[in-house]
Structure formats: structure tokens, C-alpha cells
Enzyme design. Structure first.
Site, PDB file in Angstrom:
ATOM      1  N   PRO A 164       0.671  -1.098  -0.203  1.00 14.47           N
ATOM      2  CA  PRO A 164       0.466   0.055   0.025  1.00 14.47           C
ATOM      3  C   PRO A 164       0.724   0.914  -0.184  1.00 14.47           C
ATOM      4  O   PRO A 164       0.438   2.433   0.024  1.00 14.47           O
ATOM      5  CB  PRO A 164      -1.181  -0.079   1.409  1.00 14.47           C
ATOM      6  CG  PRO A 164       0.021  -1.407   1.997  1.00 14.47           C
ATOM      7  CD  PRO A 164       0.148  -2.061   1.220  1.00 14.47           C
ATOM      8  N   GLU A 172       1.889  -8.079   8.839  1.00 19.24           N
ATOM      9  CA  GLU A 172       2.060  -6.333   9.490  1.00 19.24           C
ATOM     10  C   GLU A 172       3.098  -5.925   9.039  1.00 19.24           C
ATOM     11  O   GLU A 172       2.937  -4.709   8.376  1.00 19.24           O
ATOM     12  CB  GLU A 172       1.645  -6.119  10.562  1.00 19.24           C
ATOM     13  CG  GLU A 172       0.617  -6.522  11.387  1.00 19.24           C
ATOM     14  CD  GLU A 172       0.610  -7.883  11.814  1.00 19.24           C
ATOM     15  OE1 GLU A 172       1.313  -8.932  11.570  1.00 19.24           O
ATOM     16  OE2 GLU A 172      -0.878  -8.292  12.188  1.00 19.24           O
ATOM     17  N   ARG A 225      -3.800  -8.650 -20.922  1.00 16.07           N
ATOM     18  CA  ARG A 225      -4.401  -8.286 -21.574  1.00 16.07           C
ATOM     19  C   ARG A 225      -3.650  -6.939 -22.845  1.00 16.07           C
ATOM     20  O   ARG A 225      -4.406  -6.805 -23.954  1.00 16.07           O
ATOM     21  CB  ARG A 225      -6.165  -8.616 -21.040  1.00 16.07           C
ATOM     22  CG  ARG A 225      -5.780  -6.636 -19.924  1.00 16.07           C
ATOM     23  CD  ARG A 225      -6.974  -7.029 -19.472  1.00 16.07           C
ATOM     24  NE  ARG A 225      -8.535  -6.736 -19.868  1.00 16.07           N
ATOM     25  CZ  ARG A 225      -8.536  -5.856 -20.766  1.00 16.07           C
ATOM     26  NH1 ARG A 225      -7.956  -4.820 -20.645  1.00 16.07           N
ATOM     27  NH2 ARG A 225      -9.885  -5.533 -21.426  1.00 16.07           N
ATOM     28  N   ASP A 277     -10.992   0.082 -24.842  1.00 14.61           N
ATOM     29  CA  ASP A 277     -11.940  -0.060 -23.531  1.00 14.61           C
ATOM     30  C   ASP A 277     -10.682   1.619 -21.793  1.00 14.61           C
ATOM     31  O   ASP A 277     -10.501   2.374 -22.364  1.00 14.61           O
ATOM     32  CB  ASP A 277      -9.981  -0.350 -21.821  1.00 14.61           C
ATOM     33  CG  ASP A 277     -10.068  -2.325 -22.606  1.00 14.61           C
ATOM     34  OD1 ASP A 277     -11.169  -2.458 -22.794  1.00 14.61           O
ATOM     35  OD2 ASP A 277      -9.497  -3.237 -21.964  1.00 14.61           O
TER      36      ASP A 277
END
Ligand code: ADE
Length: 246
Positions: free
Chosen positions: A90, A117, A155, A170
């Protein structure tokens, strides 16, 4: 393209990589995705992958040695001394269609999924060449994030989608959200398909789609509009139609 993924929960990849477009891409030899269990690179009886944080505090921290050893073994197997090594965290740079396009240009990628963690900082500093986050929220681990990244990259590999056009239209590939799509029946529960799509006039259809993409982006994701390269006429049309609720 070859993608090596280091993780603690290899079974999380089995089903998602065995469906649909990713499955076909692997069968066609367009991508080779190899999953590695970090535990296989431990040397103690209990296959320890984590330990208490120095300095105290809650949770456990992933140890550096098995991750470095796994990465080294993969590089040796591939016969390369350097390759992009991407840590899913993150705290990384935000993933996007343009990051997917950038990563799709490589012939080899290694993805490292963190868990618990945290992860010993020396992996970030001395092994990873890039850190990627798939959004501002915290997952239990990097496995789901790696699957998102792999799907978006695969893709884009030439030959993976039926026609290269499908990736080109897209959402996000031209900076805008995708225009609305319809299929049969022409009228469903009294709701009709926009008549322009039945007109057979390709110029008008293309203009309608472009304008719908612009309007949708302006309403839902105005932050993206700058990337849409709107001409003056399109900008004027957008402002008139944003004000007019019709
Ligand atoms: N691991 C945990 N949360 C994540 C996120 N948002 N992106 C990438 N990896 C993660």
C-alpha cells in the site's frame, strides 16, 4: 512474457489464473506465470517466514532471507542478473492503466507479495526495483494486488485479446471512461437502444461514442478529463451538455 510471483499463499492464484483470458494466454504460450512459495526458501524445521519487529510493537515482520534467496534462485534460473522486481504494498506508487502499459513492455517481471503487518525494509531498499499499490486501502496481503496487476498486464500483451482494438477502446486506454455499450434486444422492458447505434452511419456512431465517453468522464471522473485530449469543439459541447440535464 514471463512473470514470477513470490508469495506465502500460492493457492490464492490457482483459480484466477485458470480462467478466461489469462488461462488462454498461458495456453497459447503468450505468458508464463510461475508461482513460488516463499516458505520453500526457509531452512528451519518450522519454515519460519516472519519474526518480531525490532524496537517492539504489534504484529510480525516478514524476514528478508527467504525473499532474497527466492529472488536470487529465480534470476539464476532465468540466467539474468537484473530484472524488474515489483513489491506489492500500500506504500507503493499508484497502479493505473499507464503503469500497466509500462510493465507490459518487459519480457520478465518478478512480483513480491508482502503479508502480515510488514516486510523487512531491506527488501524494499536492496531488492525491489519498484513498489506498487493498487489503491488507497489495505489488503491482508499482496496476493490479490498481484492478481490485479497481472490481469491488467496480460490483456495488453499483443495477441492476448481477440483484436487489438478491444484493449484500445477500454476505459482509461485513451484517458477517458468507455462509452455505453448495448446489445440485443433493441427494446428491453420499454428501454430502447439509442437510435444512432442502429443507423449504420459509422461517422455518427463514432462521434456519439466519443461524446458519450467525454460526458461520462466529466460527470464521474472529472479528474481524468485532462488526459482525454479534448478539442475546442468537444469542450464546448461538453459544457453545454453538462449544464443541460437532458
Ligand atoms: N498489500 C496490501 N494492501 C495493498 C495495496 N493496496 N496494494 C498493493 N499491495 C497491497
Amino acid at each position: 512474457m514471463r512473470i514470477d510471483i513470490l508469495c506465502l499463499f500460492p493457492e490464492m492464484f490457482a483459480s484466477p489464473l485458470n480462467q478466461s483470458i489469462i488461462k488462454r494466454a498461458q495456453e497459447q504460450g503468450l505468458v508464463n506465470i510461475v508461482i513460488h512459495d516463499i516458505r520453500d526458501y526457509t531452512h528451519d524445521k518450522h519454515h519460519t517466514v516472519d519474526d518480531y519487529p525490532y524496537g517492539g510493537g504489534p504484529g510480525m515482520v516478514l524476514k528478508p532471507e527467504p525473499i532474497f534467496e527466492a529472488a536470487e534462485a529465480i534470476k539464476q534460473q532465468l540466467g539474468v542478473s537484473e530484472m524488474p522486481i515489483i513489491l506489492l504494498t500500500p506504500q507503493g506508487r499508484l497502479f493505473s492503466q499507464s503503469v500497466a502499459q509500462e510493465l507490459a513492455l518487459h519480457s520478465h517481471l518478478m512480483l513480491i507479495c508482502g503479508h502480515y503487518e510488514g516486510l523487512d525494509e531491506r527488501v524494499c531498499e536492496h531488492l525491489a526495483t519498484d513498489e506498487i499499490s493498487i489503491g488507497d486501502y489495505v489488503l491482508s496481503g499482496g496476493e490479490l494486488a498481484a492478481l490485479v496487476v497481472v490481469d491488467a498486464i496480460v490483456r495488453l500483451i499483443p495477441g492476448v485479446l481477440g483484436s487489438q482494438d478491444s484493449a484500445g477502446s477500454d476505459s482509461h486506454s485513451n484517458g477517458l471512461l468507455e462509452y455505453p455499450q448495448y446489445t440485443r434486444p433493441q427494446v428491453y422492458q420499454g428501454w430502447s437502444v439509442p437510435s444512432v447505434l442502429l443507423s449504420g452511419n459509422h461517422g455518427e456512431i463514432a462521434q456519439w461514442r466519443r461524446r458519450q465517453a467525454i460526458l461520462r468522464t466529466a460527470k464521474r471522473r472529472p479528474d481524468l478529463l485532462e488526459k482525454g485530449n479534448l478539442c475546442d469543439e468537444e469542450r464546448k459541447w461538453m459544457l453545454e451538455n453538462l449544464l443541460d440535464p437532458k
